[in-house]
Design a protein around this motif. Sequence first.
Motif, PDB file in Angstrom:
ATOM      1  N   MET A   1       0.851  -1.193   0.000  1.00  0.00           N
ATOM      2  CA  MET A   1       0.000   0.000   0.000  1.00  0.00           C
ATOM      3  C   MET A   1       0.884   1.240   0.000  1.00  0.00           C
ATOM      4  O   MET A   1       1.797   1.349   0.824  1.00  0.00           O
ATOM      5  CB  MET A   1      -0.917   0.012   1.216  1.00  0.00           C
ATOM      6  CG  MET A   1      -1.874   1.187   1.263  1.00  0.00           C
ATOM      7  SD  MET A   1      -2.862   1.190   2.774  1.00  0.00           S
ATOM      8  CE  MET A   1      -4.093   2.403   2.359  1.00  0.00           C
ATOM      9  N   LYS A   6      -2.493   8.922   1.934  1.00  0.00           N
ATOM     10  CA  LYS A   6      -3.527   8.070   2.530  1.00  0.00           C
ATOM     11  C   LYS A   6      -3.823   8.567   3.943  1.00  0.00           C
ATOM     12  O   LYS A   6      -2.948   9.084   4.641  1.00  0.00           O
ATOM     13  CB  LYS A   6      -3.073   6.615   2.586  1.00  0.00           C
ATOM     14  CG  LYS A   6      -2.769   5.988   1.231  1.00  0.00           C
ATOM     15  CD  LYS A   6      -3.990   5.937   0.338  1.00  0.00           C
ATOM     16  CE  LYS A   6      -3.762   5.028  -0.871  1.00  0.00           C
ATOM     17  NZ  LYS A   6      -2.575   5.369  -1.670  1.00  0.00           N
ATOM     18  N   GLU A  77     -13.298  12.440   8.524  1.00  0.00           N
ATOM     19  CA  GLU A  77     -13.450  12.706   7.086  1.00  0.00           C
ATOM     20  C   GLU A  77     -13.610  14.189   6.811  1.00  0.00           C
ATOM     21  O   GLU A  77     -13.063  14.713   5.826  1.00  0.00           O
ATOM     22  CB  GLU A  77     -14.637  11.935   6.523  1.00  0.00           C
ATOM     23  CG  GLU A  77     -14.808  12.137   5.023  1.00  0.00           C
ATOM     24  CD  GLU A  77     -15.767  11.160   4.389  1.00  0.00           C
ATOM     25  OE1 GLU A  77     -16.033  11.309   3.179  1.00  0.00           O
ATOM     26  OE2 GLU A  77     -16.244  10.247   5.083  1.00  0.00           O
ATOM     27  N   ASP A  84      -8.341   5.579   4.948  1.00  0.00           N
ATOM     28  CA  ASP A  84      -7.820   4.475   4.138  1.00  0.00           C
ATOM     29  C   ASP A  84      -7.228   3.352   4.979  1.00  0.00           C
ATOM     30  O   ASP A  84      -7.022   2.251   4.467  1.00  0.00           O
ATOM     31  CB  ASP A  84      -6.727   4.988   3.198  1.00  0.00           C
ATOM     32  CG  ASP A  84      -7.217   6.079   2.260  1.00  0.00           C
ATOM     33  OD1 ASP A  84      -8.001   5.760   1.347  1.00  0.00           O
ATOM     34  OD2 ASP A  84      -6.826   7.250   2.458  1.00  0.00           O
ATOM     35  N   GLY A  85      -6.925   3.643   6.236  1.00  0.00           N
ATOM     36  CA  GLY A  85      -6.295   2.619   7.060  1.00  0.00           C
ATOM     37  C   GLY A  85      -6.546   2.826   8.540  1.00  0.00           C
ATOM     38  O   GLY A  85      -6.679   3.961   9.006  1.00  0.00           O
ATOM     39  N   LEU A 129     -13.823   1.678   4.702  1.00  0.00           N
ATOM     40  CA  LEU A 129     -12.623   1.109   4.087  1.00  0.00           C
ATOM     41  C   LEU A 129     -12.979   0.293   2.848  1.00  0.00           C
ATOM     42  O   LEU A 129     -12.224   0.276   1.862  1.00  0.00           O
ATOM     43  CB  LEU A 129     -11.886   0.219   5.091  1.00  0.00           C
ATOM     44  CG  LEU A 129     -11.289   0.888   6.332  1.00  0.00           C
ATOM     45  CD1 LEU A 129     -10.613  -0.159   7.223  1.00  0.00           C
ATOM     46  CD2 LEU A 129     -10.300   1.988   5.964  1.00  0.00           C
ATOM     47  N   ARG A 132     -12.942   2.201  -0.453  1.00  0.00           N
ATOM     48  CA  ARG A 132     -11.707   2.806  -0.923  1.00  0.00           C
ATOM     49  C   ARG A 132     -11.040   1.944  -1.993  1.00  0.00           C
ATOM     50  O   ARG A 132     -11.208   0.713  -1.997  1.00  0.00           O
ATOM     51  CB  ARG A 132     -10.727   3.011   0.245  1.00  0.00           C
ATOM     52  CG  ARG A 132     -11.296   3.804   1.409  1.00  0.00           C
ATOM     53  CD  ARG A 132     -11.743   5.192   0.967  1.00  0.00           C
ATOM     54  NE  ARG A 132     -10.601   6.017   0.565  1.00  0.00           N
ATOM     55  CZ  ARG A 132     -10.686   7.050  -0.264  1.00  0.00           C
ATOM     56  NH1 ARG A 132     -11.847   7.382  -0.819  1.00  0.00           N
ATOM     57  NH2 ARG A 132      -9.610   7.749  -0.555  1.00  0.00           N
ATOM     58  N   GLU A 134      -8.000   1.085  -2.204  1.00  0.00           N
ATOM     59  CA  GLU A 134      -7.157   0.180  -1.442  1.00  0.00           C
ATOM     60  C   GLU A 134      -7.186   0.637   0.007  1.00  0.00           C
ATOM     61  O   GLU A 134      -7.179   1.833   0.286  1.00  0.00           O
ATOM     62  CB  GLU A 134      -5.715   0.190  -1.954  1.00  0.00           C
ATOM     63  CG  GLU A 134      -4.817  -0.821  -1.256  1.00  0.00           C
ATOM     64  CD  GLU A 134      -3.394  -0.820  -1.767  1.00  0.00           C
ATOM     65  OE1 GLU A 134      -2.714  -1.844  -1.607  1.00  0.00           O
ATOM     66  OE2 GLU A 134      -2.952   0.215  -2.317  1.00  0.00           O
ATOM     67  N   ALA A 135      -7.242  -0.328   0.933  1.00  0.00           N
ATOM     68  CA  ALA A 135      -7.325   0.034   2.346  1.00  0.00           C
ATOM     69  C   ALA A 135      -6.569  -0.999   3.175  1.00  0.00           C
ATOM     70  O   ALA A 135      -6.198  -2.074   2.682  1.00  0.00           O
ATOM     71  CB  ALA A 135      -8.774   0.135   2.799  1.00  0.00           C
ATOM     72  N   VAL A 178      -9.235  -4.569   0.889  1.00  0.00           N
ATOM     73  CA  VAL A 178      -8.790  -4.284   2.255  1.00  0.00           C
ATOM     74  C   VAL A 178      -7.800  -5.365   2.697  1.00  0.00           C
ATOM     75  O   VAL A 178      -8.143  -6.545   2.750  1.00  0.00           O
ATOM     76  CB  VAL A 178      -9.970  -4.222   3.237  1.00  0.00           C
ATOM     77  CG1 VAL A 178      -9.468  -3.885   4.645  1.00  0.00           C
ATOM     78  CG2 VAL A 178     -11.007  -3.215   2.786  1.00  0.00           C
TER      79      VAL A 178
END
Length: 272
Positions: A1, A6, A77, A84-85, A129, A132, A134-135, A178
Amino acid sequence: MDIADKVFVVTGAGNGIGREVTLEILRRGGVVAGLDVDSEGLADTAALAEGFDEKFLPLTVDITKRRLVEALPKKIEKALGPVDGVVNVAGIIQPFVRVNDLDFDAIERVMAVNFIGPLTLIKTFLPGLLTRPEAHITNVSSMGSYAPVPGQTIYGASKAAINLLSEGLRSELRESAVHVTVVYPGAIGTNIAANSGLDMSGVDTESSERKTVEPAEAGKAIVEAIEANKKRTLIGSDASTMWWANRVSPDLASNLIYQGMKDLLPPSPVKD
């Protein structure tokens, strides 16, 4: 990742490994909402993150309070963007006593902070997540979750629960974007005893036989594991040694740990 740009939620960001994970993510271009019950610790982390003011949001939160945690996604947010993580670092140990001598208040506190808290973070942020590109979810476990430490049985049980939670999540999320990493630190040079509210005066926790890894090194290793989407990562030679010893012989691993740690326990009760 790729860490850059992020947004990560890091628990335990006010000290120790959580602070170092926070700083390492910031150095690599990421954005962090740092959670901790210790507002002063968070302020110290913010001071160390000078130059990243717009990328670090300190939030004083007790992760065992579900309603407080559930209010976080919208707040974070709005300030930083979609998450993202999630990096679950916050944890406490128990008093160094046998289960027979450990009161239920201490048991419930350890399980709340070490298991229910991370689970609440995961349940709260996972829906977001999953949206997204990628998370990542990172859960910090312990060497004590697979090699029993005398006087830390409930702590070890709480971390063993984190292990299976992580493995189960990874299985359930296999077809999603994820990723899940579980981290197994050995002895790290943090102030976890004091942060757990324990008085360790008179206990030799600094024996040369118990070599520790610096928190900065541990933080870097965790962030590198996130970048590589590693499923599992061990931190420290003790964690690696016990990992393999436990696979060769659980009894061998248990005996090695006992011989090295038994002096931290009060004397065994003697029958009349």
